[in-house]
Motif scaffolding. Structure first.
Motif, PDB file in Angstrom:
ATOM      1  N   PRO A 225       0.831  -1.204   0.000  1.00 17.48           N
ATOM      2  CA  PRO A 225       0.000   0.000   0.000  1.00 17.48           C
ATOM      3  C   PRO A 225       0.870   1.260   0.000  1.00 17.48           C
ATOM      4  N   ALA A 226       0.350   2.312  -0.629  1.00 13.89           N
ATOM      5  CA  ALA A 226       1.141   3.540  -0.797  1.00 13.89           C
ATOM      6  C   ALA A 226       0.327   4.757  -0.395  1.00 13.89           C
ATOM      7  N   ASP A 227       0.981   5.666   0.313  1.00 18.12           N
ATOM      8  CA  ASP A 227       0.313   6.915   0.673  1.00 18.12           C
ATOM      9  C   ASP A 227       1.178   8.093   0.219  1.00 18.12           C
ATOM     10  N   ALA A 228       0.722   9.297   0.516  1.00 12.45           N
ATOM     11  CA  ALA A 228       1.434  10.495   0.064  1.00 12.45           C
ATOM     12  C   ALA A 228       2.825  10.566   0.685  1.00 12.45           C
ATOM     13  N   GLU A 229       2.947  10.097   1.934  1.00  9.60           N
ATOM     14  CA  GLU A 229       4.256  10.116   2.591  1.00  9.60           C
ATOM     15  C   GLU A 229       5.253   9.249   1.826  1.00  9.60           C
ATOM     16  N   ALA A 230       4.809   8.064   1.418  1.00  7.86           N
ATOM     17  CA  ALA A 230       5.696   7.153   0.684  1.00  7.86           C
ATOM     18  C   ALA A 230       6.125   7.770  -0.643  1.00  7.86           C
ATOM     19  N   LEU A 231       5.176   8.419  -1.314  1.00  7.56           N
ATOM     20  CA  LEU A 231       5.514   9.056  -2.587  1.00  7.56           C
ATOM     21  C   LEU A 231       6.490  10.204  -2.363  1.00  7.56           C
ATOM     22  N   ALA A 232       6.230  11.000  -1.327  1.00  8.46           N
ATOM     23  CA  ALA A 232       7.089  12.167  -1.047  1.00  8.46           C
ATOM     24  C   ALA A 232       8.522  11.712  -0.751  1.00  8.46           C
ATOM     25  N   ARG A 233       8.644  10.644   0.045  1.00  5.26           N
ATOM     26  CA  ARG A 233       9.979  10.127   0.393  1.00  5.26           C
ATOM     27  C   ARG A 233      10.741   9.642  -0.836  1.00  5.26           C
TER      28      ARG A 233
ATOM     29  N   ALA B 163       0.833  -8.771 -11.709  1.00  6.08           N
ATOM     30  CA  ALA B 163       1.742  -7.625 -11.753  1.00  6.08           C
ATOM     31  C   ALA B 163       1.001  -6.414 -12.299  1.00  6.08           C
ATOM     32  N   ASP B 164       1.276  -5.248 -11.711  1.00  4.08           N
ATOM     33  CA  ASP B 164       0.595  -4.054 -12.185  1.00  4.08           C
ATOM     34  C   ASP B 164       1.429  -2.817 -11.866  1.00  4.08           C
ATOM     35  N   VAL B 165       1.247  -1.795 -12.679  1.00  6.65           N
ATOM     36  CA  VAL B 165       1.981  -0.539 -12.503  1.00  6.65           C
ATOM     37  C   VAL B 165       1.088   0.643 -12.868  1.00  6.65           C
ATOM     38  N   MET B 166       1.397   1.796 -12.268  1.00  2.00           N
ATOM     39  CA  MET B 166       0.742   3.036 -12.716  1.00  2.00           C
ATOM     40  C   MET B 166       1.711   4.199 -12.537  1.00  2.00           C
ATOM     41  N   ARG B 167       1.503   5.226 -13.319  1.00  2.86           N
ATOM     42  CA  ARG B 167       2.299   6.453 -13.194  1.00  2.86           C
ATOM     43  C   ARG B 167       1.368   7.628 -13.459  1.00  2.86           C
ATOM     44  N   GLY B 168       1.060   8.374 -12.433  1.00  4.22           N
ATOM     45  CA  GLY B 168       0.210   9.552 -12.574  1.00  4.22           C
ATOM     46  C   GLY B 168      -1.121   9.375 -11.867  1.00  4.22           C
ATOM     47  N   GLU B 169      -1.727   8.193 -12.043  1.00  3.57           N
ATOM     48  CA  GLU B 169      -3.039   7.962 -11.433  1.00  3.57           C
ATOM     49  C   GLU B 169      -2.962   7.973  -9.912  1.00  3.57           C
ATOM     50  N   GLU B 170      -1.782   7.608  -9.352  1.00  5.25           N
ATOM     51  CA  GLU B 170      -1.647   7.558  -7.888  1.00  5.25           C
ATOM     52  C   GLU B 170      -1.822   8.954  -7.273  1.00  5.25           C
ATOM     53  N   VAL B 171      -1.335   9.966  -7.979  1.00  6.96           N
ATOM     54  CA  VAL B 171      -1.480  11.335  -7.454  1.00  6.96           C
ATOM     55  C   VAL B 171      -2.946  11.753  -7.485  1.00  6.96           C
ATOM     56  N   GLN B 172      -3.641  11.395  -8.571  1.00  6.91           N
ATOM     57  CA  GLN B 172      -5.068  11.733  -8.659  1.00  6.91           C
ATOM     58  C   GLN B 172      -5.881  11.021  -7.585  1.00  6.91           C
ATOM     59  N   ALA B 173      -5.560   9.747  -7.353  1.00  5.95           N
ATOM     60  CA  ALA B 173      -6.329   8.974  -6.368  1.00  5.95           C
ATOM     61  C   ALA B 173      -6.132   9.541  -4.964  1.00  5.95           C
TER      62      ALA B 173
ATOM     63  N   LEU C  16      -4.437  18.239  -8.647  1.00  5.06           N
ATOM     64  CA  LEU C  16      -3.877  19.383  -7.915  1.00  5.06           C
ATOM     65  C   LEU C  16      -3.860  19.141  -6.413  1.00  5.06           C
ATOM     66  N   ALA C  17      -4.901  18.498  -5.897  1.00  6.24           N
ATOM     67  CA  ALA C  17      -4.945  18.206  -4.456  1.00  6.24           C
ATOM     68  C   ALA C  17      -3.876  17.183  -4.089  1.00  6.24           C
ATOM     69  N   GLY C  18      -3.622  16.232  -5.022  1.00  5.08           N
ATOM     70  CA  GLY C  18      -2.594  15.216  -4.755  1.00  5.08           C
ATOM     71  C   GLY C  18      -1.209  15.833  -4.704  1.00  5.08           C
ATOM     72  N   ILE C  19      -0.908  16.705  -5.654  1.00  6.47           N
ATOM     73  CA  ILE C  19       0.406  17.362  -5.645  1.00  6.47           C
ATOM     74  C   ILE C  19       0.531  18.256  -4.406  1.00  6.47           C
ATOM     75  N   ARG C  20      -0.560  18.972  -4.081  1.00  7.47           N
ATOM     76  CA  ARG C  20      -0.526  19.857  -2.911  1.00  7.47           C
ATOM     77  C   ARG C  20      -0.218  19.062  -1.639  1.00  7.47           C
ATOM     78  N   ARG C  21      -0.889  17.899  -1.522  1.00  6.98           N
ATOM     79  CA  ARG C  21      -0.684  17.048  -0.336  1.00  6.98           C
ATOM     80  C   ARG C  21       0.791  16.646  -0.225  1.00  6.98           C
ATOM     81  N   ILE C  22       1.393  16.335  -1.349  1.00  8.06           N
ATOM     82  CA  ILE C  22       2.810  15.926  -1.325  1.00  8.06           C
ATOM     83  C   ILE C  22       3.710  17.112  -0.964  1.00  8.06           C
ATOM     84  N   THR C  23       3.394  18.279  -1.528  1.00 11.09           N
ATOM     85  CA  THR C  23       4.248  19.444  -1.194  1.00 11.09           C
ATOM     86  C   THR C  23       4.182  19.771   0.286  1.00 11.09           C
ATOM     87  N   GLU C  24       3.045  19.486   0.911  1.00 10.07           N
ATOM     88  CA  GLU C  24       2.919  19.769   2.350  1.00 10.07           C
ATOM     89  C   GLU C  24       3.858  18.904   3.188  1.00 10.07           C
TER      90      GLU C  24
END
Lengths: 292, 292
Positions: free
Chosen positions: B83-91, B114-124, B282-290
């Motif tokens: 499982p992945a959260d904003a903290e994991a992405l930020a790190r 097996a599965d991958v995504m790039r971009g959708e994780e920020v939106q989710a 935008l909310a996903g990126i904002r959360r990471i910048t915080e």
């Protein structure tokens, strides 16, 4: 001159045709095989295309099956409905010249899923007539559009076509999986894994993307074999869902492809037995001529 | 200068990119949208491509998500596992220039598929952060490769990608069904019939050939809508198999496609609620910048 004196049997498909001169004893005495399939004959050119066959094999009565009877062929031969036997096909022959040149119609069904075939019906009925397949059993003709024909009392009871081969081809040639599906397919461990996933009820649309994801994650495997196993396994799973366990399935088609289907059937505890498609075709045409 | 003073958020996909200048109050004050997707940038050209963004939107710190972090992008940002959260992405941000230009990594999983995504994780993650989707629920991003993301406690718990859109496209563009799938798709009766067949456990490979057979047998229907219903219905059926009945699914994507998914979900007694993908991003990126 009657059909008992000999005839020419023609399996006229989309891209190829095979014609056999059969003598009064039922033996093939000459054969013509070329790439003059229905799609390469221009409209109005079928009389001449048939003359070529007679020029090569002799001036005999001619019975034709396959796509020659489609709307893109010599003349459209309306489908016969299921259940269908040799008598029904014989009655519905589309005569180009009565008693001399005829096209055997294909078979259709409307429920639960619409389906059609042209050519495979002669092979299926012939396989049973020649004792190559039992009168109550399943006959599979794998390929671009895989046909599964359920025989009952020697008749074509129901059948189902799946786009198994074509789906593999379009994914290999035109999808994001192209590069990974270029290699040769073999009945290897990766193929077995694909079959196992499919027989276990795999989420097909997700498993296909999984091939891409697995590659990006660096987990090596023979992706073409896995994809083939997944699709053939899905085909087999659906085909045997309402059939008795342990049943033997007669396989008619290209040897390498039949071997993959036999392997997949083996994983499903079925036996795939490859039978001779030419012999089945010839027996089917013979059976029909006996009714004329 | 910190991220609190404002930043540029970039959703850099394969074929398009969208960049937003966000001020200290979190409001978008300028936007750049063009066709300079990752695939159109030559290797070594990403610094200049990023300069164009700064030239248009100002010299701010920049956080990028999407295919810019793929092996075909600016720099490969290794996937974060579920499982992945904003903290994991930020790190795990891949810094092109530390603290100034960073690429948010994608998310992967290895089991059961097996599965991958790039971009959708920020939106989710952004959808949940912005209150557009619940912290425990399903988010669907339909498209060429439809993503279904199961959120749990606000984290990306598991996800699944299906080749739904791509399969429809290759069948329409390259298969025997091409001519029949050319027309526009709508949430009409034929679409509903396809969805119903799929939700009922249709034999997908056979139902696809059935489109061809039905056409040959003269049974008219909007084949493109039916095929779309069959594929989207198969996607939905698999996606909701292990989910609670009656669940609301958040839909992010092109409005017309979201409407088809909402219709299919409706047939499955689910509610599809379309949410704003830009706002989620935008909310996903904002959360990471915080967290920086």
């Amino acid at each position: 001159m009657s059909w008992r004196d000999g005839y020419i049997a023609v399996d006229w498909g989309s891209t190829n045709r095979r014609a056999y001169s059969v003598n009064a004893e039922g033996r093939v005495v000459a054969k013509l095989e070329d790439a003059k399939g229905v799609l390469s004959v221009e409209p109005g050119g079928f009389d001449r295309a048939a003359d070529e066959i007679r020029a090569a094999l002799g001036d005999h009565a001619m019975l034709i099956s396959g796509m020659a009877g489609s709307n893109r062929g010599w003349r459209e031969a309306p489908y016969v409905g299921c259940p269908a036997d040799a008598e029904a096909l014989a009655r519905a022959i589309c005569w180009i010249k009565v008693g001399r040149v005829g096209i055997v119609p294909g078979v259709c069904q409307r429920d639960p899923i619409a389906d059609v075939m042209r050519g495979e019906e002669v092979q299926a009925l012939g396989a049973v007539a020649a004792g190559l397949a039992p009168p109550d059993g399943l006959i599979c003709l794998p390929g671009t559009h895989a046909k599964w024909i359920a025989m009952r009392g020697g008749r074509i009871d129901t059948f189902r076509t799946r786009m198994t081969g074509e789906l593999f081809a379009v994914l290999r040639d035109h999808s994001i999986l192209s590069a990974q599906l270029e290699s040769a397919v073999a009945a290897d461990d990766a193929f077995a894994a694909g079959v196992a996933d499919a027989l276990g009820g795999a989420d097909l649309l997700a498993s296909l993307f999984g091939i891409r994801a697995r590659h990006l994650l660096g987990a090596g495997r023979s992706d073409a074999s896995y994809a083939s196993g997944l699709l053939i396994g899905s085909d087999v799973r659906a085909a045997i869902a309402d059939r008795a366990p342990g049943e033997t399935v007669a396989l008619v088609g290209a040897p390498a492809l039949c071997a993959l289907y036999a392997a997949a059937l083996g994983h499903a505890d079925r036996v795939g037995e490859v039978i001779d498609g030419d012999a089945a075709f010839l027996a089917g045409i013979r059976r029909i001529t006996e009714l004329l």
